[in-house]
Design an enzyme around this catalytic site. Structure first.
Site, PDB file in Angstrom:
ATOM      1  N   TRP A 134     -13.568   6.450   3.794  1.00  0.00           N
ATOM      2  CA  TRP A 134     -12.350   5.655   3.955  1.00  0.00           C
ATOM      3  C   TRP A 134     -11.334   6.610   4.566  1.00  0.00           C
ATOM      4  CZ3 TRP A 134      -7.263   5.635   2.123  1.00  0.00           C
ATOM      5  CH2 TRP A 134      -6.571   4.415   2.238  1.00  0.00           C
ATOM      6  N   GLU A 164      -3.321  -9.714  -0.183  1.00  0.00           N
ATOM      7  CA  GLU A 164      -4.343  -8.691   0.051  1.00  0.00           C
ATOM      8  C   GLU A 164      -5.635  -9.260   0.617  1.00  0.00           C
ATOM      9  OE1 GLU A 164      -5.731  -6.338  -3.287  1.00  0.00           O
ATOM     10  OE2 GLU A 164      -5.598  -8.038  -4.645  1.00  0.00           O
ATOM     11  N   HIS A 209      19.545 -15.443  -4.807  1.00  0.00           N
ATOM     12  CA  HIS A 209      20.258 -14.208  -4.435  1.00  0.00           C
ATOM     13  C   HIS A 209      19.702 -13.611  -3.149  1.00  0.00           C
ATOM     14  CE1 HIS A 209      22.489 -14.229  -8.171  1.00  0.00           C
ATOM     15  NE2 HIS A 209      21.367 -14.545  -8.778  1.00  0.00           N
ATOM     16  N   GLU A 234       1.638 -11.257  -9.226  1.00  0.00           N
ATOM     17  CA  GLU A 234       0.185 -11.125  -9.129  1.00  0.00           C
ATOM     18  C   GLU A 234      -0.389 -12.170  -8.163  1.00  0.00           C
ATOM     19  OE1 GLU A 234      -1.929  -9.038  -9.670  1.00  0.00           O
ATOM     20  OE2 GLU A 234      -3.844 -10.042  -9.907  1.00  0.00           O
ATOM     21  N   LYS A 289      -2.423 -11.250  -4.769  1.00  0.00           N
ATOM     22  CA  LYS A 289      -3.779 -11.752  -4.491  1.00  0.00           C
ATOM     23  C   LYS A 289      -3.815 -12.392  -3.114  1.00  0.00           C
ATOM     24  CE  LYS A 289      -5.695 -10.090  -6.763  1.00  0.00           C
ATOM     25  NZ  LYS A 289      -5.391  -9.265  -7.908  1.00  0.00           N
ATOM     26  N   LYS A 301     -11.344  -0.173  -3.219  1.00  0.00           N
ATOM     27  CA  LYS A 301     -11.395  -0.654  -4.602  1.00  0.00           C
ATOM     28  C   LYS A 301     -10.747   0.338  -5.546  1.00  0.00           C
ATOM     29  CE  LYS A 301     -12.497  -3.332  -7.982  1.00  0.00           C
ATOM     30  NZ  LYS A 301     -11.556  -4.450  -8.172  1.00  0.00           N
ATOM     31  N   ARG A 311     -16.343  -0.154  -2.557  1.00  0.00           N
ATOM     32  CA  ARG A 311     -15.202   0.741  -2.739  1.00  0.00           C
ATOM     33  C   ARG A 311     -14.247   0.721  -1.551  1.00  0.00           C
ATOM     34  NH1 ARG A 311     -16.611   5.114  -6.592  1.00  0.00           N
ATOM     35  NH2 ARG A 311     -15.330   6.569  -5.455  1.00  0.00           N
ATOM     36  N   ASN A 331     -15.429  13.615  -1.191  1.00  0.00           N
ATOM     37  CA  ASN A 331     -14.433  12.605  -1.586  1.00  0.00           C
ATOM     38  C   ASN A 331     -13.205  13.360  -2.052  1.00  0.00           C
ATOM     39  OD1 ASN A 331     -16.398  10.728  -1.243  1.00  0.00           O
ATOM     40  ND2 ASN A 331     -16.381   9.969  -3.352  1.00  0.00           N
ATOM     41  N   GLY A 332     -12.016  12.825  -1.743  1.00  0.00           N
ATOM     42  CA  GLY A 332     -10.789  13.479  -2.206  1.00  0.00           C
ATOM     43  C   GLY A 332      -9.995  14.001  -1.019  1.00  0.00           C
ATOM     44  N   CYS A 355     -13.791   6.604  -0.532  1.00  0.00           N
ATOM     45  CA  CYS A 355     -15.059   7.218  -0.123  1.00  0.00           C
ATOM     46  C   CYS A 355     -16.101   7.132  -1.238  1.00  0.00           C
ATOM     47  CB  CYS A 355     -14.836   8.675   0.219  1.00  0.00           C
ATOM     48  SG  CYS A 355     -13.631   8.943   1.498  1.00  0.00           S
TER      49      CYS A 355
END
Ligand code: M6R
Length: 613
Positions: free
Chosen positions: A74, A493, A509, A486, A490, A608, A27, A100-101, A2
């Protein structure tokens, strides 16, 4: 997640608010809304979807006002729709609030309010705040700021809030705990932002609100701040370290591409004033006072999430190889809940681009409680983690807007390299020749990345092979294993292709069962101690008809001949390989996502800065 923007002053508020919301889009969000004060009423506009949808909805409205609050949401509690979007209004429409939160005890508070006859319009946790504040304001007959303070003493959770009130048309009230909030100070005007992005084009004079503080913003008066105990606090005005140009895409189609291309500069900025090869010096000013503690640490515990956690895994190799102190790398979200053993002579290193990741913040608080020394590696100056930790080093990568972390990652690794080298030299653990080789190599990393960036078109061609694929496997060993993780993160996402990163030798394995002619296998096969072993792992893939896309050193001959596609990177000391090897992986993910028609900068469901658990 948010975002908050608010304004009070003598200018038209709407353009400031809507442009502020656009600056906060990076964000991640799924709805947005605005409330403005017009005479003795609050006008409210909310819309699911993009800020441009809200803007279109507002286009034919009378929006004249010099005071307002705006929000990008969000979704956490309740799906993204107009009802759940912020701002929320009190029942009498005299109070509007954005938040926010997460209010953790919202169900209890909601039940209490419903018992008293309050009717809720949304499924959000936020709505309890607006009713609770209004309730206290009415019943206690106190000033609004005091009603806010009293209401917040009942709240468990995190919040950054901004409130408009018809009864107090000259005041904007804001408060925070756990979620960041900045006040921008102009001439007879105040700006509010959940970060500096909506503020920087107006003023660079900012006050970071501290946890538990409630501030009253009145354009004709000086800023007043009180803490949750009702004590007056003196506002501490600082310079916002952010430039407007850094928030623009410039000549690039996407922020992610811009940020990938900014890496040579970001790494040079990370090293500036810290690495001087001619004088043979590596020194990080921010941790000097804590260097003794670091040198005598029983162990290092690195806590982080996502890409920052991958940087932590690289850090483990660096610190263990160079400083010879044991390192544990922990997901902050797991660390905080498993009652970890933390000694007072442990040094905990928290890595976070945003400095606002809720789980990493909680891990820092836990480590501090247990008496450990906590060092931060953050990109956002003045962020919560940067302020909570005992000491730390900024990465100085500049604002990262694309949701997929790129330049922040390489800057984090750069800082970890500098930290490890500086400690290793002081501890006398490193051979002088190795030290010199590494500092020389480190200095040349930006120009090596520039060389890799010239292969952008070649990498785009390779990306075509991935379009329509549903899976991919990334393999690497040693310091290249975090790069496999990584690279896979990338790709998944931003392109939504399922991808897994594995240590190359682990493949047999289990994951080898997945390999057939449809499976792209991206192998980090650069010059390293285990190169021959990686070659054998590649053979195992080829024997099962998997397709090899390799990242190889320029001088390589063996793996190039075994690969369907390959990308060359310049020769680099093994420990520094992640700094260069990550770049083609970022470009590959970018082009695959773009060719697949995905929203590269704002991938679905992602935020973000993950400021909730
Ligand atoms: O701001 P932080 O570095 O604490 O963020 C941690 C993760 O949320 C972040 O790295 C995330 O995994 C990125 N989307 C990765 O590209």
């Amino acid at each position: 997640m948010c975002g908050i923007v608010a304004y009070i002053g003598n200018k038209e508020a709407y353009p400031i608010l809507i442009n502020g919301l656009k600056r906060l889009e990076y964000r991640g969000y799924d709805s947005s809304g605005i409330a403005i004060m017009q005479g003795n009423k609050i006008s409210l506009y909310k819309s699911r979807g993009k800020v441009s949808d809200l803007e279109a909805y507002c286009a034919d409205k009378n929006l004249s006002s010099t005071m307002g609050i705006a929000h990008t949401r969000w979704a956490t509690h309740g799906e993204p729709n107009d009802q759940n979007a912020h701002p929320h209004l009190s029942e009498d429409s005299k109070l509007a609030l954005i938040h926010n939160g997460i209010i953790e005890n919202y169900l209890i508070l909601k039940q209490e309010l419903m018992n008293r006859g309050y009717v809720f319009e949304s499924e959000t946790d936020t709505e309890v705040l607006v009713h609770l504040i209004r309730d206290i304001y009415e019943k206690e007959k106190v000033e609004l700021a005091e009603a806010v303070r009293l209401a917040l003493t009942n709240v468990i959770g995190t919040y950054a809030i901004a409130i408009l009130s018809v009864d107090n048309p000259d005041e904007l009230i804001i408060a925070k705990k756990g979620s960041p909030l900045l006040i921008g100070i102009g001439e007879n005007e105040y700006f509010v932002g959940s970060d500096g992005a909506p503020i920087v084009s107006h003023t660079k004079k900012v006050v970071y609100l501290e946890d538990g503080e409630v501030a009253v913003l009145n354009a004709k008066k000086a800023l007043t701040i009180k803490n949750i105990k009702n004590e007056k606090k003196r506002p501490y005005i600082q310079e916002l370290e952010m430039n407007l140009e850094e928030l623009e895409k410039g000549k690039f189609e996407h922020y992610m591409l811009k940020e990938i291309f900014e890496q040579p500069k970001a790494i040079r900025d990370s090293m500036r004033g810290r690495l001087n090869v001619k004088k043979d010096v590596v020194s990080l000013g921010g941790i000097i006072e804590y260097e003794e503690k670091m040198l005598n640490a029983r162990r290092f515990i690195i806590v982080a999430c996502g890409t920052s956690w991958h940087a932590g895994l690289v850090g483990e190799h660096l610190f263990e190889s160079l400083v010879r102190i044991p390192v544990e790398v922990e997901y902050a979200s797991e660390f905080r809940y498993r009652n970890p053993i933390i000694y007072e002579d442990d040094v905990v290193i928290a890595i976070s681009q945003s400095g606002e990741t809720a789980d990493t913040i909680a891990a820092v608080e836990l480590a501090k409680e247990k008496g450990a020394t906590v060092i931060g590696i953050c990109n956002v100056v003045g962020s919560t983690i940067a302020r909570l930790t005992h000491a730390g080093s900024y990465t100085h990568a500049g604002p990262e807007i694309g949701v997929a972390s790129t330049k922040a990652f390489t800057a984090q690794v750069t800082v970890l390299v500098l930290m490890a080298l500086s400690l290793a030299r002081k501890k006398g653990q490193i051979a002088l020749s190795t030290y010199h080789q590494l500092i020389n190599d480190l200095e040349s990393i930006p120009s090596k990345i520039e060389k890799i960036l010239k292969q952008n078109e070649h990498i785009k061609e390779i990306a075509r092979y991935f379009v329509g694929k549903t899976n991919a496997i990334y393999l690497g060993r040693g310091v290249n294993f975090p790069m496999a993780l990584e690279g896979a993160l990338k790709l998944k996402e931003i392109s939504y292709i399922h991808a897994e990163g594995y240590p190359a030798a682990e493949m047999k394995h289990g994951p080898i069962a997945l390999i057939d002619e449809e499976m792209p296998v991206i192998v980090l096969a650069t010059e390293q101690e285990t190169y021959d072993k990686v070659v054998s792992n590649i053979q195992e893939v080829i024997a099962r008809k998997g397709k090899i896309i390799s990242i190889v050193t320029e001088s390589d001959t063996i793996v190039k001949n075994m690969s369907n596609f390959y990308i060359e990177i310049p020769q680099t000391a093994e420990l520094l390989t992640p700094l260069v090897a990550s770049v083609p992986l970022q470009l590959l993910a970018y082009h695959v996502a773009l060719l697949s028609g995905c929203d590269v900068d704002k991938p679905r469901n992602l935020a973000k800065s993950v400021s909730v658990e």
